[in-house]
Design a protein around this motif. Sequence first.
Motif, PDB file in Angstrom:
ATOM      1  N   PHE A  87       7.950  -2.201  -5.007  1.00 58.09           N
ATOM      2  CA  PHE A  87       7.304  -2.325  -6.308  1.00 58.09           C
ATOM      3  C   PHE A  87       5.787  -2.428  -6.185  1.00 58.09           C
ATOM      4  O   PHE A  87       5.067  -2.136  -7.140  1.00 58.09           O
ATOM      5  CB  PHE A  87       7.866  -3.516  -7.072  1.00 58.09           C
ATOM      6  CG  PHE A  87       9.238  -3.264  -7.659  1.00 58.09           C
ATOM      7  CD1 PHE A  87       9.630  -1.976  -8.006  1.00 58.09           C
ATOM      8  CD2 PHE A  87      10.133  -4.288  -7.861  1.00 58.09           C
ATOM      9  CE1 PHE A  87      10.880  -1.724  -8.548  1.00 58.09           C
ATOM     10  CE2 PHE A  87      11.383  -4.061  -8.406  1.00 58.09           C
ATOM     11  CZ  PHE A  87      11.756  -2.765  -8.748  1.00 58.09           C
ATOM     12  N   ALA A  88       5.281  -2.845  -5.019  1.00 59.46           N
ATOM     13  CA  ALA A  88       3.830  -2.797  -4.803  1.00 59.46           C
ATOM     14  C   ALA A  88       3.341  -1.349  -4.821  1.00 59.46           C
ATOM     15  O   ALA A  88       2.293  -1.029  -5.395  1.00 59.46           O
ATOM     16  CB  ALA A  88       3.470  -3.467  -3.476  1.00 59.46           C
ATOM     17  N   LEU A  89       4.121  -0.458  -4.210  1.00 59.64           N
ATOM     18  CA  LEU A  89       3.771   0.965  -4.242  1.00 59.64           C
ATOM     19  C   LEU A  89       3.986   1.545  -5.634  1.00 59.64           C
ATOM     20  O   LEU A  89       3.211   2.395  -6.092  1.00 59.64           O
ATOM     21  CB  LEU A  89       4.615   1.725  -3.223  1.00 59.64           C
ATOM     22  CG  LEU A  89       4.351   1.369  -1.749  1.00 59.64           C
ATOM     23  CD1 LEU A  89       5.369   2.054  -0.841  1.00 59.64           C
ATOM     24  CD2 LEU A  89       2.936   1.754  -1.347  1.00 59.64           C
ATOM     25  N   LEU A  90       5.028   1.082  -6.327  1.00 61.05           N
ATOM     26  CA  LEU A  90       5.246   1.512  -7.706  1.00 61.05           C
ATOM     27  C   LEU A  90       4.042   1.155  -8.577  1.00 61.05           C
ATOM     28  O   LEU A  90       3.612   1.951  -9.420  1.00 61.05           O
ATOM     29  CB  LEU A  90       6.518   0.858  -8.253  1.00 61.05           C
ATOM     30  CG  LEU A  90       6.876   1.124  -9.722  1.00 61.05           C
ATOM     31  CD1 LEU A  90       8.392   1.142  -9.907  1.00 61.05           C
ATOM     32  CD2 LEU A  90       6.285   0.053 -10.647  1.00 61.05           C
ATOM     33  N   ALA A  91       3.509  -0.053  -8.380  1.00 60.88           N
ATOM     34  CA  ALA A  91       2.363  -0.485  -9.179  1.00 60.88           C
ATOM     35  C   ALA A  91       1.173   0.443  -8.987  1.00 60.88           C
ATOM     36  O   ALA A  91       0.451   0.755  -9.941  1.00 60.88           O
ATOM     37  CB  ALA A  91       1.980  -1.925  -8.817  1.00 60.88           C
ATOM     38  N   ASP A 280       0.307   5.039  -2.122  1.00 61.96           N
ATOM     39  CA  ASP A 280      -0.903   4.440  -1.568  1.00 61.96           C
ATOM     40  C   ASP A 280      -0.491   3.371  -0.560  1.00 61.96           C
ATOM     41  O   ASP A 280      -0.350   2.197  -0.894  1.00 61.96           O
ATOM     42  CB  ASP A 280      -1.744   3.828  -2.694  1.00 61.96           C
ATOM     43  CG  ASP A 280      -3.072   3.293  -2.194  1.00 61.96           C
ATOM     44  OD1 ASP A 280      -3.346   3.418  -0.977  1.00 61.96           O
ATOM     45  OD2 ASP A 280      -3.829   2.733  -2.998  1.00 61.96           O
ATOM     46  N   TRP A 281      -0.282   3.806   0.687  1.00 57.49           N
ATOM     47  CA  TRP A 281       0.236   2.891   1.705  1.00 57.49           C
ATOM     48  C   TRP A 281      -0.706   1.734   1.981  1.00 57.49           C
ATOM     49  O   TRP A 281      -0.294   0.720   2.565  1.00 57.49           O
ATOM     50  CB  TRP A 281       0.506   3.662   2.993  1.00 57.49           C
ATOM     51  CG  TRP A 281       1.423   4.838   2.847  1.00 57.49           C
ATOM     52  CD1 TRP A 281       1.091   6.159   2.926  1.00 57.49           C
ATOM     53  CD2 TRP A 281       2.841   4.807   2.589  1.00 57.49           C
ATOM     54  NE1 TRP A 281       2.190   6.961   2.735  1.00 57.49           N
ATOM     55  CE2 TRP A 281       3.286   6.161   2.527  1.00 57.49           C
ATOM     56  CE3 TRP A 281       3.763   3.782   2.404  1.00 57.49           C
ATOM     57  CZ2 TRP A 281       4.617   6.493   2.295  1.00 57.49           C
ATOM     58  CZ3 TRP A 281       5.088   4.116   2.170  1.00 57.49           C
ATOM     59  CH2 TRP A 281       5.502   5.452   2.110  1.00 57.49           C
ATOM     60  N   LYS A 282      -1.966   1.833   1.567  1.00 55.52           N
ATOM     61  CA  LYS A 282      -2.944   0.783   1.882  1.00 55.52           C
ATOM     62  C   LYS A 282      -2.623  -0.542   1.197  1.00 55.52           C
ATOM     63  O   LYS A 282      -3.147  -1.582   1.597  1.00 55.52           O
ATOM     64  CB  LYS A 282      -4.353   1.241   1.478  1.00 55.52           C
ATOM     65  CG  LYS A 282      -4.873   2.455   2.225  1.00 55.52           C
ATOM     66  CD  LYS A 282      -6.343   2.688   1.949  1.00 55.52           C
ATOM     67  CE  LYS A 282      -6.639   2.980   0.485  1.00 55.52           C
ATOM     68  NZ  LYS A 282      -6.007   4.242   0.037  1.00 55.52           N
ATOM     69  N   LEU A 284       0.225  -2.014   1.218  1.00 57.46           N
ATOM     70  CA  LEU A 284       1.340  -2.699   1.862  1.00 57.46           C
ATOM     71  C   LEU A 284       0.951  -3.918   2.703  1.00 57.46           C
ATOM     72  O   LEU A 284       1.690  -4.903   2.703  1.00 57.46           O
ATOM     73  CB  LEU A 284       2.134  -1.712   2.717  1.00 57.46           C
ATOM     74  CG  LEU A 284       2.938  -0.661   1.929  1.00 57.46           C
ATOM     75  CD1 LEU A 284       3.756   0.197   2.888  1.00 57.46           C
ATOM     76  CD2 LEU A 284       3.840  -1.325   0.903  1.00 57.46           C
ATOM     77  N   PRO A 285      -0.171  -3.903   3.448  1.00 55.42           N
ATOM     78  CA  PRO A 285      -0.480  -5.100   4.249  1.00 55.42           C
ATOM     79  C   PRO A 285      -0.575  -6.387   3.424  1.00 55.42           C
ATOM     80  O   PRO A 285      -0.021  -7.419   3.810  1.00 55.42           O
ATOM     81  CB  PRO A 285      -1.823  -4.742   4.910  1.00 55.42           C
ATOM     82  CG  PRO A 285      -1.795  -3.257   5.005  1.00 55.42           C
ATOM     83  CD  PRO A 285      -1.112  -2.795   3.764  1.00 55.42           C
ATOM     84  N   GLU A 286      -1.264  -6.345   2.278  1.00 57.59           N
ATOM     85  CA  GLU A 286      -1.379  -7.536   1.442  1.00 57.59           C
ATOM     86  C   GLU A 286      -0.023  -7.895   0.832  1.00 57.59           C
ATOM     87  O   GLU A 286       0.349  -9.077   0.770  1.00 57.59           O
ATOM     88  CB  GLU A 286      -2.407  -7.305   0.334  1.00 57.59           C
ATOM     89  CG  GLU A 286      -2.765  -8.558  -0.458  1.00 57.59           C
ATOM     90  CD  GLU A 286      -3.416  -9.632   0.396  1.00 57.59           C
ATOM     91  OE1 GLU A 286      -3.173 -10.822   0.114  1.00 57.59           O
ATOM     92  OE2 GLU A 286      -4.147  -9.292   1.348  1.00 57.59           O
ATOM     93  N   ALA A 287       0.714  -6.886   0.394  1.00 55.73           N
ATOM     94  CA  ALA A 287       2.044  -7.147  -0.156  1.00 55.73           C
ATOM     95  C   ALA A 287       2.969  -7.727   0.913  1.00 55.73           C
ATOM     96  O   ALA A 287       3.815  -8.581   0.619  1.00 55.73           O
ATOM     97  CB  ALA A 287       2.638  -5.863  -0.719  1.00 55.73           C
ATOM     98  N   PHE A 288       2.792  -7.277   2.148  1.00 54.39           N
ATOM     99  CA  PHE A 288       3.634  -7.762   3.241  1.00 54.39           C
ATOM    100  C   PHE A 288       3.453  -9.257   3.449  1.00 54.39           C
ATOM    101  O   PHE A 288       4.427 -10.002   3.616  1.00 54.39           O
ATOM    102  CB  PHE A 288       3.302  -6.998   4.524  1.00 54.39           C
ATOM    103  CG  PHE A 288       4.092  -7.423   5.721  1.00 54.39           C
ATOM    104  CD1 PHE A 288       5.394  -6.983   5.897  1.00 54.39           C
ATOM    105  CD2 PHE A 288       3.539  -8.265   6.666  1.00 54.39           C
ATOM    106  CE1 PHE A 288       6.139  -7.382   7.009  1.00 54.39           C
ATOM    107  CE2 PHE A 288       4.269  -8.673   7.780  1.00 54.39           C
ATOM    108  CZ  PHE A 288       5.573  -8.225   7.951  1.00 54.39           C
ATOM    109  N   LYS A 289       2.201  -9.724   3.409  1.00 53.19           N
ATOM    110  CA  LYS A 289       1.944 -11.155   3.615  1.00 53.19           C
ATOM    111  C   LYS A 289       2.603 -11.994   2.527  1.00 53.19           C
ATOM    112  O   LYS A 289       3.226 -13.026   2.806  1.00 53.19           O
ATOM    113  CB  LYS A 289       0.435 -11.412   3.670  1.00 53.19           C
ATOM    114  CG  LYS A 289      -0.230 -10.861   4.922  1.00 53.19           C
ATOM    115  CD  LYS A 289      -1.666 -11.301   5.043  1.00 53.19           C
ATOM    116  CE  LYS A 289      -2.551 -10.630   4.001  1.00 53.19           C
ATOM    117  NZ  LYS A 289      -3.985 -10.981   4.191  1.00 53.19           N
TER     118      LYS A 289
END
Length: 411
Positions: A87-91, A280-282, A284-289
């Motif tokens: 859903f982070a990528l969906l956003a 926008d794969w960028k 993902l790092p923040e969403a991962f944390k």
Amino acid sequence: MARAALIEPFMLFGIPVEFVLFALILLGVALFHHHVLPIALAGLAAITVYKLYFTGFKQEAGLAGLGLHLSHEFSLLANLFLLLMGFALLARHFEESAIPDEMPALLPGGWRGGVMLLAIIFVLSSFLDNIAGAIIGGTVARHVFGGKVHIGYLAAIVAASNAGGAGSVVGDTTTTMMWVSGVSPLSVLEAYVAAVVALLIFAVPASLQQQRHSPIVTHAPRGLTIDWARVFIVAAMLVVALMVNIVTNLYFPELLGRVPVLGLSVWIVLFAAIPLRQPDWKVLPEAFKGTIFLLALVTAASMMPVEKLPAASWQTTLGLGFVSAVFDNIPLTALALKQGGYDWGYLAFAVGFGGSMIWFGSSAGVALSNQYPEAKSVGLWLRHGWPVVVAYVIGFFVMLALIGWHPDPGP
């Protein structure tokens, strides 16, 4: 054969040590909100080591018990991981579609626009996962309020998404659990009595806060071009997730405890849509944390020696809403279903909406805080999000006055 994990928990001032360690995690998160991930991971490690060497787990002692416990929790944890990351990528797809930039043309000006946006989030979350509702709402808010979203309004976005999902068996993990366990969707639907009242209470003060902080943009930028390919991807992800949720619960409920079908469906659509638009794969790092933080809390909560809840009553149910603000509502719901005797509409509202009172009290709150890291402060959330707490209490008692308490002996 490994020994059975039936050792009585050690007590500290009459409280099991696991609960003391969990309380220290919550205290650390509240006091040091810039370091929530290492605090949660360190706390989970401490609880795991304690149970490995002293009390064991529900199924077994030692490493075998830990393995059995994690395998039991796998589907839930994997689903949360896949949904929050997906859903982070969906956003980002939704943001880059330019739809959020068009929203000022659709919303009324002033504080009324803030109220309408919260109402839209409420409706979306009634048939979408509440994580998706919160993320979409947060994305729109960033655009219509000029990138300056008040923490009180962020709390309201989470509350609107959780309230919208509280009365729907496809809107929240806890209500889906009730449905799978045999609770009638009509029983869960009663939660909307309290949820709608709560929305009416918190939406206005939160929108007034936002209006003073950064007024709603009154006109959409000129020359916008909607990226319909991204709109299609977002719609496809949401529709597929909704259909998978419904079909699995109706026809293949045995899969739910073994396979993270909902999260997998989101990622299948994401990868299938790459030829149309690259994610926008960028992000993902923040969403991962943020995702790992939530999974650490959920895993730690699952290790607590909670074998039963107090006797079912409306007073107990009211209290569970406050407990859900700091304790994972999924094991609470599982225990309530096992115990029986609850009025399920009240329970759905309490455990669903109650988590809105603190930013990490629900997966929707954690997902939104990944978008807005400044929201990761318990003090600021409580200080500015007080209308959510008031709305929970008033909504609960209005429901009690209007329809009464009608417990069901079991699902």
